[in-house]
Design a protein around this motif. Sequence first.
Motif, short mmCIF file in Angstrom:
data_model
loop_
_atom_site.label_atom_id
_atom_site.label_comp_id
_atom_site.label_asym_id
_atom_site.label_seq_id
_atom_site.Cartn_x
_atom_site.Cartn_y
_atom_site.Cartn_z
N ASP A 1 78.51 51.61 53.14
CA ASP A 1 79.11 51.13 51.90
C ASP A 1 79.40 49.62 51.96
N VAL A 2 78.39 48.86 52.42
CA VAL A 2 78.53 47.40 52.51
C VAL A 2 77.46 46.67 51.68
N GLN A 3 76.91 47.36 50.68
CA GLN A 3 75.86 46.74 49.87
C GLN A 3 76.32 45.43 49.26
N SER A 4 77.59 45.34 48.86
CA SER A 4 78.09 44.12 48.22
C SER A 4 78.19 42.96 49.22
N GLN A 5 78.15 43.24 50.50
CA GLN A 5 78.23 42.19 51.52
C GLN A 5 76.85 41.76 52.01
N CYS A 6 75.81 42.42 51.50
CA CYS A 6 74.45 42.18 51.98
C CYS A 6 73.55 41.69 50.87
N THR A 7 72.79 40.64 51.17
CA THR A 7 71.70 40.21 50.32
C THR A 7 70.44 40.52 51.11
N ILE A 8 69.52 41.24 50.50
CA ILE A 8 68.34 41.73 51.21
C ILE A 8 67.09 41.18 50.53
N TRP A 9 66.31 40.43 51.31
CA TRP A 9 65.08 39.84 50.78
C TRP A 9 63.88 40.40 51.53
N LYS A 10 62.90 40.91 50.78
CA LYS A 10 61.63 41.34 51.37
C LYS A 10 60.66 40.18 51.23
N MET A 11 60.51 39.43 52.31
CA MET A 11 59.58 38.30 52.30
C MET A 11 59.37 37.77 53.71
N ASP A 12 58.33 37.00 53.85
CA ASP A 12 58.00 36.29 55.08
C ASP A 12 59.14 35.34 55.44
N TYR A 13 59.36 35.14 56.73
CA TYR A 13 60.49 34.32 57.18
C TYR A 13 60.41 32.88 56.66
N LYS A 14 59.20 32.33 56.52
CA LYS A 14 59.07 30.95 56.02
C LYS A 14 59.53 30.86 54.57
N LYS A 15 59.14 31.83 53.76
CA LYS A 15 59.58 31.85 52.35
C LYS A 15 61.09 32.08 52.27
N ALA A 16 61.60 32.93 53.13
CA ALA A 16 63.04 33.20 53.13
C ALA A 16 63.83 31.95 53.50
N LEU A 17 63.37 31.23 54.51
CA LEU A 17 64.05 29.98 54.89
C LEU A 17 64.01 28.98 53.75
N GLN A 18 62.85 28.85 53.12
CA GLN A 18 62.71 27.89 52.02
C GLN A 18 63.63 28.26 50.85
N LYS A 19 63.66 29.56 50.52
CA LYS A 19 64.51 30.02 49.41
C LYS A 19 66.00 29.79 49.74
N ALA A 20 66.41 30.12 50.96
CA ALA A 20 67.81 29.91 51.36
C ALA A 20 68.15 28.43 51.32
N CYS A 21 67.22 27.59 51.71
CA CYS A 21 67.42 26.14 51.68
C CYS A 21 67.59 25.66 50.23
N GLU A 22 66.72 26.13 49.35
CA GLU A 22 66.79 25.76 47.93
C GLU A 22 68.10 26.20 47.30
N GLU A 23 68.63 27.33 47.77
CA GLU A 23 69.91 27.84 47.26
C GLU A 23 71.10 27.19 47.98
N LYS A 24 70.81 26.24 48.87
CA LYS A 24 71.82 25.49 49.62
C LYS A 24 72.75 26.42 50.42
#
Length: 184
Positions: free
Chosen positions: A88-111
């Motif tokens: 019951d921790v869904q609200s504490q988790c953000t889950i992304w299905k993607m390649d690590y490079k895209k995930a890093l780039q997206k996290a960076c863009e979201e600051k």
Amino acid sequence: MRIVAGKFGSRVIQAVEGNTTRPTTDKIKEAIFFRIGPYFDGGDMLDLFGGSGNVSFEAISRGMNTSLLCDQNGKAISTIKKNAASLDVQSQCTIWKMDYKKALQKACEEKRCFDLVYLDPPYKKQQIKSILEFLDDNNMVKEYGDVVCESLKEDEFPDLVGSLEKVKDVTYGITRITYYRKKG
């Protein structure tokens, strides 16, 4: 697999079916959290190669506020979602299905900026040094934040990657755990 300590201590979570992921053992997980915690007073985590979410759920159990879990494997993402629901921790988790490079780039863009980063890429496709460089270049680790890297025991990493300083290096069987801390 189980949560070792914290509010979900001893709770069982599912592993990813098949042999596409390599779960972090309880012994290694306990050693990691003993070194960096063992408990947290909040904070945000990045689990870049999430697998089952084992390490993230341990961190949340020990007081971490949130975790961004990423994996490109559909079975892993499904397992992460099931484990988050069972705890019951869904609200504490953000889950992304993607390649690590895209995930890093997206996290960076979201600051996004993290107190704890856990890196456990497939051993044969080691990218830890380039990921450390990306995290540092884009200021994605908070001051005094920790980056924990799991790799083969033969893998060695530099003592300093920008403002990330290696503070410990420990081997358990075939596994090396390398700890970095962002300098203040």
